[in-house]
Write a protein that holds these residues in place. Structure first.
Motif, mmCIF file in Angstrom:
data_model
loop_
_atom_site.group_PDB
_atom_site.id
_atom_site.type_symbol
_atom_site.label_atom_id
_atom_site.label_comp_id
_atom_site.label_asym_id
_atom_site.label_seq_id
_atom_site.Cartn_x
_atom_site.Cartn_y
_atom_site.Cartn_z
ATOM 1 N N LEU A 120 1.041 -1.209 -0.118
ATOM 2 C CA LEU A 120 0.081 -0.043 -0.077
ATOM 3 C C LEU A 120 0.930 1.087 -0.076
ATOM 4 O O LEU A 120 1.762 1.231 0.909
ATOM 5 C CB LEU A 120 -0.743 0.056 1.359
ATOM 6 N N HIS A 121 0.741 1.995 -0.730
ATOM 7 C CA HIS A 121 1.634 3.271 -0.989
ATOM 8 C C HIS A 121 0.798 4.574 -0.234
ATOM 9 O O HIS A 121 -0.362 5.016 -0.616
ATOM 10 C CB HIS A 121 1.773 3.639 -2.479
ATOM 11 N N LEU A 122 1.625 5.296 0.683
ATOM 12 C CA LEU A 122 1.004 6.164 1.431
ATOM 13 C C LEU A 122 1.693 7.501 0.942
ATOM 14 O O LEU A 122 3.034 7.499 0.881
ATOM 15 C CB LEU A 122 1.280 6.011 2.864
ATOM 16 N N ASP A 123 1.167 8.447 0.748
ATOM 17 C CA ASP A 123 1.646 9.889 0.453
ATOM 18 C C ASP A 123 1.623 10.793 1.409
ATOM 19 O O ASP A 123 0.511 11.095 1.686
ATOM 20 C CB ASP A 123 1.017 10.318 -0.801
ATOM 21 N N VAL A 124 2.747 11.137 1.935
ATOM 22 C CA VAL A 124 2.660 12.172 3.070
ATOM 23 C C VAL A 124 3.309 13.593 2.743
ATOM 24 O O VAL A 124 4.408 13.738 2.140
ATOM 25 C CB VAL A 124 3.613 11.764 4.227
ATOM 26 N N THR A 173 5.943 4.019 1.979
ATOM 27 C CA THR A 173 5.629 5.311 2.396
ATOM 28 C C THR A 173 6.625 6.494 1.718
ATOM 29 O O THR A 173 7.884 6.657 1.691
ATOM 30 C CB THR A 173 5.790 5.748 3.926
ATOM 31 N N HIS A 174 6.037 7.468 1.040
ATOM 32 C CA HIS A 174 6.557 8.264 0.127
ATOM 33 C C HIS A 174 6.425 9.680 0.976
ATOM 34 O O HIS A 174 5.324 10.226 1.010
ATOM 35 C CB HIS A 174 5.814 8.483 -1.191
ATOM 36 N N LEU A 175 7.623 10.332 1.448
ATOM 37 C CA LEU A 175 7.830 11.379 2.163
ATOM 38 C C LEU A 175 7.821 12.715 1.231
ATOM 39 O O LEU A 175 8.984 12.840 0.824
ATOM 40 C CB LEU A 175 8.576 11.339 3.308
ATOM 41 N N MET A 176 6.846 13.773 1.108
ATOM 42 C CA MET A 176 7.084 14.764 0.373
ATOM 43 C C MET A 176 7.180 16.014 1.312
ATOM 44 O O MET A 176 6.364 16.599 1.571
ATOM 45 C CB MET A 176 6.011 14.866 -0.556
ATOM 46 N N LEU A 177 8.300 15.943 2.150
ATOM 47 C CA LEU A 177 8.528 16.726 3.164
ATOM 48 C C LEU A 177 9.874 17.548 3.114
ATOM 49 O O LEU A 177 10.717 16.625 2.723
ATOM 50 C CB LEU A 177 8.534 15.966 4.824
ATOM 51 N N VAL A 228 7.736 3.453 -9.910
ATOM 52 C CA VAL A 228 7.403 4.542 -10.884
ATOM 53 C C VAL A 228 5.954 4.916 -10.119
ATOM 54 O O VAL A 228 5.137 4.279 -9.862
ATOM 55 C CB VAL A 228 7.235 3.970 -12.229
ATOM 56 N N ASP A 229 5.856 6.340 -10.096
ATOM 57 C CA ASP A 229 4.690 6.897 -9.374
ATOM 58 C C ASP A 229 4.261 7.900 -10.009
ATOM 59 O O ASP A 229 5.032 8.798 -10.397
ATOM 60 C CB ASP A 229 5.127 7.280 -7.803
ATOM 61 N N GLY A 230 3.181 8.045 -10.620
ATOM 62 C CA GLY A 230 2.334 9.127 -11.232
ATOM 63 C C GLY A 230 1.699 8.685 -12.529
ATOM 64 O O GLY A 230 2.485 8.393 -13.425
#
Ligand code: DX5
Ligand code: ZN
Length: 214
Positions: free
Chosen positions: A30-34, A63-67, A172-174
């Protein structure tokens, strides 16, 4: 191929049912976008929501951290139950140290590249990365237009990884759908993230099955 549906496109009013659907489906992770509203122009979920969904998720939480400063939160993410943590190359001044800290905390460590960041910049850090996540849209939102230059980028990264004989996985994401997932796996991707194409489908488990069968 590992398929990781992105919960950003799920129905947040019925998150429990969405997770149960994914648990029963052929999805692998499961991919989580933070998101923090600083590194990207959007804000998404944080620790209370992740902690709650980790209790019922039967699959690893990717978990994909956009921080900015993701290094401040490593053990907190481990403690709420995630299995892998990917940080943006563009957000980390001391990326080597951050990757080691993620691995020391017992998680898989990933590096995320924005569309403008070349894979060649990873030469001196690749050995430390369990995952390299190639963004095929600008991070921040689901349902955006796919950037087709990403195929070439994945091919170049596949070549580097094979030549170096390391075990780094390419994610790959998007904007990923059935056709693009097929082409991305042919280009060398190991993990596909998909949001809208799964959750906006009439029958999400069937869409997951079809992407897995490519
Ligand atoms: C964008 C996120 C993605 C997003 C993908 O910032 O990293 O994971 O949810 O959504 P789709 O598949 O709809 O482009
Ligand atoms: Zn993502």
């Amino acid at each position: 191929m590992i398929l990781a549906p992105s919960l950003l496109s799920a129905d947040f009013l019925h998150l429990e049912q969405e997770i149960e659907m994914l648990n029963a489906s052929e999805a692998d992770w499961l991919h989580l976008d933070v998101m923090d509203g600083v590194f990207v122009p959007n804000i998404s979920i944080g620790f209370p929501v992740i902690k709650a969904l980790a209790k019922i998720a039967a699959k690893p939480l990717d978990t994909h951290l956009m921080l900015v400063h993701p290094e401040k939160f490593i053990t907190q993410f481990r403690d709420v139950g995630v299995q892998s943590l990917s940080v943006h190359y563009e957000a980390c001044t001391h990326l080597h140290r951050t990757l080691l800290q993620i691995k020391e905390a017992g998680m898989k460590a990933g590096i995320v590249l924005n569309p403008h960041t070349p894979v060649e910049l990873l030469t001196d850090i690749l050995d430390e990365a369990d995952i390299v996540l190639i963004m095929s849209v600008n991070p921040g939102f689901g349902g955006q237009k796919f950037i087709s230059q990403s195929y070439e980028k994945v091919r170049r990264l596949r070549k580097i990884i094979d030549e170096r004989n390391v075990h780094t996985l390419i994610e790959v994401d998007g904007g990923m759908n059935i056709e693009r997932s097929k082409a991305m796996v042919e280009a060398g991707a190991d993990i596909i993230v998909a949001g809208d194409s799964i959750f906006k489908a009439e029958d999400p488990p069937e869409m997951i099955r079809q992407i897995k069968r490519i």
